[in-house]
Structure formats: C-alpha cells, structure tokens
Design an enzyme around this catalytic site. Structure first.
Site, PDB file in Angstrom:
ATOM      1  N   GLU A 140      -5.541  -3.227  -0.370  1.00 16.05           N
ATOM      2  CA  GLU A 140      -4.089  -2.355  -0.357  1.00 16.05           C
ATOM      3  C   GLU A 140      -4.160  -1.173  -0.933  1.00 16.05           C
ATOM      4  OE1 GLU A 140       0.155  -1.787  -2.328  1.00 16.05           O
ATOM      5  OE2 GLU A 140      -2.159  -1.593  -2.912  1.00 16.05           O
ATOM      6  N   ASP A 195       3.898  -7.155  -6.116  1.00 13.80           N
ATOM      7  CA  ASP A 195       2.900  -6.123  -6.467  1.00 13.80           C
ATOM      8  C   ASP A 195       3.461  -5.499  -7.747  1.00 13.80           C
ATOM      9  OD1 ASP A 195       1.112  -3.881  -6.513  1.00 13.80           O
ATOM     10  OD2 ASP A 195       1.869  -3.088  -4.655  1.00 13.80           O
TER      11      ASP A 195
HETATM   12  N1  PHE Z   1       1.336  -0.598  -4.066  1.00 11.32           N
HETATM   13  C1  PHE Z   1       1.363   0.211  -5.323  1.00 11.32           C
HETATM   14  C2  PHE Z   1       0.152   0.255  -5.871  1.00 11.32           C
HETATM   15  O1  PHE Z   1      -0.504  -0.845  -5.589  1.00 11.32           O
HETATM   16  C3  PHE Z   1       2.379  -0.166  -6.267  1.00 11.32           C
HETATM   17  C4  PHE Z   1       3.830  -0.173  -5.846  1.00 11.32           C
HETATM   18  C5  PHE Z   1       4.487  -1.319  -5.726  1.00 11.32           C
HETATM   19  C6  PHE Z   1       4.354   1.188  -5.868  1.00 11.32           C
HETATM   20  C7  PHE Z   1       5.753  -1.205  -5.130  1.00 11.32           C
HETATM   21  C8  PHE Z   1       5.988   1.223  -5.251  1.00 11.32           C
HETATM   22  C9  PHE Z   1       6.472  -0.176  -5.177  1.00 11.32           C
HETATM   23  O2  PHE Z   1      -0.395   1.059  -6.382  1.00 11.32           O
HETATM   24 ZN    ZN Z   2      -2.060   0.018  -7.092  1.00 10.27          ZN
HETATM   25 ZN    ZN Z   3      -0.187  -2.636  -6.402  1.00  5.22          ZN
END
Ligand code: PHE
Ligand code: ZN
Ligand code: ZN
Length: 479
Positions: free
Chosen positions: A168, A197
C-alpha cells in the site's frame, strides 16, 4: 463438578469461551431480523496481535516493509491464525520495484456467493519503522473481527471476505493488483468494501471516509454507530489515499475509518475529542517511533468495536435481488408445532402446550431443557434445498430463561445442520445472556442447495439449575 470444569480451563480456553459466549447474546430488543449482534471485540486480543507485529519487526531489522523479511513474516503469521479457525486463504504474490509483495485474502465458507462483503487493511509498513499504528492497527483489528466471526458460529446471509494488502505504501499496489486480476463477474459480486488504515492514532480523531463512488449507506451506518456510542465524528475526503480507492474506481461501494496521521489537530477538534491541539494526530506517522507505544488504547478499543459492528451488520444485510421473500413457502412441516409432534423427530415430548412457558404464536412450542438435571434433548427435521435456489435460510424464534448465574455456559442449545456425515453448528445459545422476550434468528442455508439436510436443535443441560430454550415459528424458506 462445576468448579472442577471451570478450573480445568486454561487461560487460552477461557478467553476463547468468553469470546464464544459474547456471540450468543440474544438479539432481544434490537433489530430482530438481524442474525446476530456484534460482540464487543477485545482490545486485549488486538493488543496481543500488535505486540506480535512489533516482535516481527524487531526480529527483522525494525520494519515490515515491502520486499523486506518482516513483511512476509507478518503475512505468514496472519495466514496461520486464519487457517487455524477455518478460513479459506489465498496468497497472491506480485512484484514491485521494492521487491516481491503479497496479498492475503481469506474467505469464510458459506453465504450468498452473489453478494460479497469485503473488509480489508494494508499489512505493510514503511521501511522507517514497525508500522504499528500504520497499519498494524487496521491489520490486527480486521484479524480479530475475522477470528471472532469464526468463533461466533454465525452463518451469514452474504459471503464474507477479508483481505490484507501488500505494498500500500508504494501506492496501493496490492489492492490494485487484486482488482486487476479479479474477473469482472467476481468484481460485480462485491457489494461493499470497508477499509481500515490507522485506527489507533495516539492523538486520535474519528474520521469516516466520505469519498465514495456509489451510495453512502455504509458511511452513514458507520457515522450512526459512532453517534449511538456518543463518539463525535467527522467526515473526511481521504482523496483516495488508501486501498478502498482500488474498489471505488471500479464503482464498488466503500467506506472506511481513519484516526488521523500527519495533519494537525485543531483546537475545535481537541475540544470534542480531547488530546493535544496544535499537534499531529500521529506525530510518529511513517517514522521509526511508530511502535507499540504509538497507540491510543481508547481509540483502538472504540474503533475495533465499530469494525465488528460493521462486519456483523453487513454480513446479514439484504442487498436485494436474492433475498427470500417474506412469507415465501416454508419447507418445514408443522413449523409452529401446532400439530404436536407431526413432522419432527427426536425428543418430541419437548413439543408441548404447557402454560409454564408461553408460545410465541398459537399454543404449541418446543420447550427444550428446563429440567435442572443432566439431560440431552433434540428435535430435528429433514429438508431438501432446491438446487435452483438463489437464497435459502433457516429462521426461528427463541426465548430463554435460566436459574444459572455467571458467565459460564453450563447449559447449551445448538442450532445445527447435518449434511451427510458433517454436522455444522449455526448458532449456540446458552444460560449466559438469556432473554425471556422472543427474538428471531436466521442463518443462510445456501451452502446446502441441491442437497437434503437435517435441521436440528440440540440441547444439553448439566446436573443442576435449569435453562429453558423455547423455540417457536421455525421456517426454511428459499427463493
Ligand atoms: N494510506 C496512508 C498511509 O498508509 C494513511 C492514510 C489513510 C491517509 C487514510 C489518509 C487517509 O500512509
Ligand atoms: Zn503509511
Ligand atoms: Zn496506512
């Protein structure tokens, strides 16, 4: 005997039992059509999972990043937990510029294959650290929800699938890979994808994703859940920054929750949520200090319960096209017991007009247990589920009362399906969490289409203190 049995339980067995008992809480006054109420997921269990992820990072150079050994070790550990409780797991490997990565997808057997409800979280960290808030929290929460679903004995209307994504942090690579390889017909079967997340940020906010492609039903249900618990929340447009975006871009309904990262908590947010104004929601975001110490336990506890609520809610959500019609033909004979023993095998003396316990409708019902002595009773009936069925379910109404006290299941009644030599328990009721108000439960039987099965109610009582399991108005319906 009773104290012997209790002391003989190991700590692990006791916690498993406690988890199972939580799942038998009767629907009672809540939504009677709901098959089961979500249990209170254990923050202790989730913290144990987080410590395991921390240990894996510590043993592998301090991170669980794509292409590093800590990632695969994390995946192998989650997979083993799921395999042990009966999930069908699949590992999907793919290459990235940082090395090979893997998705883990776990299917719970059963449920309507035409209606799939997915819950997912990315399992990888950045290379700077262990990634315990990002995203040990989402990974561990989804794992615990999946484990407790397995322990509940529930059968879902919809098919449940859980996923842990790789890479991810390299740009949603794992979830994109999954969707790009999934046949169109299977994509179309997914009714909802829920993403978690970062759900335990140390200076937490409660942000409900508000960047959906189609429909806001799950977003609204999540917000309503927080409101019902007195937890203030805000919508957030996360701008496709997590794995739900891979589903959203295909037009699948999504939602998710985020407790905040690198951005700063305002004073207005601090006054409603507590914590520190003018500081980041997670000052250790993508840093080496994102360790087991980087968690707010209250936020984690609240959010795992929300995640459990969403899984349980959508497990039985009627997505429309293949639901059994209300009042559809009942395949059971004498389903309300008004003709006495007719149609039923087993301990048919349990079918009674005794006024010591009320029938839900008419005057007959099946009163299993209530003896206060060591006893086993059962009632069963064979039924054939047509091979052409697109939906099939068993439903019944039940009221329970007991002279037992405490949280140990001394007396139980299992709702079972016998198919060939295999017995499957759909639901276990016990003396814990009894309800003297009739409530309806239902379980999918779609897994048995084209076969003849035996539906069975199996009661076991121990040597003293009665528990009565009174069943009325049963049905097997298909469409
Ligand atoms: N996906 C981002 C990460 O893993 C975190 C995130 C999640 C940011 C949801 C914004 C909204 O770093
Ligand atoms: Zn992250
Ligand atoms: Zn994340």
């Amino acid at each position: 005997m009773r104290s012997l049995r209790t002391t003989a339980l190991t700590a692990v067995a006791a916690s498993t039992l406690a988890a199972t008992l939580t799942g038998v809480t009767l629907a009672g006054t809540s939504s009677p059509a709901e098959a089961a109420t979500a249990p209170d997921l254990s923050v202790t269990n989730v913290t144990v999972h987080l410590q395991k992820l921390q240990d894996i990072a510590t043993a592998n150079g301090g991170n669980r990043a794509t292409g590093r050994p800590g990632y695969k070790a994390s995946l192998d550990w989650v997979k083993a937990k799921l395999d042990a409780v009966g999930y069908t797991t699949a590992v999907q490997s793919f290459s990235t510029s940082s090395g090979t990565s893997y998705n883990l997808v776990a299917d719970w057997p059963g449920g309507d294959p035409e209606h799939v409800v997915m819950t997912g979280a990315h399992l990888d960290s950045v290379s700077a650290g262990a990634g315990i808030n990002d995203n040990g929290t989402g990974s561990a929460a989804v794992l615990e929800a999946a484990l407790q679903w397995a322990a509940s004995g529930n059968t879902s209307r919809n098919h449940l699938r859980f996923a842990w994504w790789g890479a991810e942090e390299q740009g949603l690579l794992g979830s994109n890979k999954y969707m790009s390889l999934l046949p169109t017909a299977d994509k179309d079967r997914i009714d909802l994808y829920m993403n978690y997340d970062m759900v335990g940020s140390p200076n937490p906010g409660y942000f409900v994703y508000d960047d959906n492609a189609v429909g806001n039903f799950a977003r609204d249900a999540m917000a309503a859940y927080y409101t019902s618990k007195g937890i203030p929340w805000e919508y957030i447009d996360v701008q496709g920054r997590s794995d739900h975006a891979s589903f959203r871009s295909y037009g699948i309904a999504t939602t998710g929750m985020y407790s905040g990262g690198e951005t700063i908590k305002t004073s207005a947010q601090a006054s409603k949520w507590g914590g520190t104004a003018g500081a980041a929601f997670d000052a250790c975001y993508h840093r080496s200090c994102d360790t087991i110490a980087n968690i707010n336990a209250t936020a984690l506890d609240r959010n795992i319960d929300m995640i459990g609520h969403m899984v349980w809610l959508y497990a039985d959500k009627d997505f429309g096209t293949t639901a059994p019609p209300p009042g559809g033909a009942n395949l059971l004979a004498n389903p309300g017991f008004e003709s006495g023993a007719t149609g039923w095998a087993g301990t048919t003396g349990a079918i009674t007009t005794s006024t010591s316990r009320p029938a839900r409708t008419g005057s007959w019902k099946a009163w299993l247990g209530g003896n206060g002595t060591t006893s086993t009773e059962n009632l069963s009936q064979q039924v054939t589920i047509p091979s052409t069925a697109s939906a099939a379910s068993l439903s019944y109404w039940i009221r329970t009362d007991t002279a037992e006290t405490g949280t140990t299941a001394y007396d139980t009644m299992k709702v079972q399906v016998v198919s060939g030599t295999t017995t499957t328990t759909l639901k276990t009721f016990s003396n814990v969490g009894t309800s003297a108000t009739y409530a309806q439960f239902s379980h999918s039987l779609l897994a048995y289409r084209g076969t003849t099965i035996t539906v069975r109610f199996l009661m076991n009582e121990d040597s003293s203190l009665q528990t009565s399991f009174v069943v009325d108005d049963t049905a097997v319906t298909t469409s």
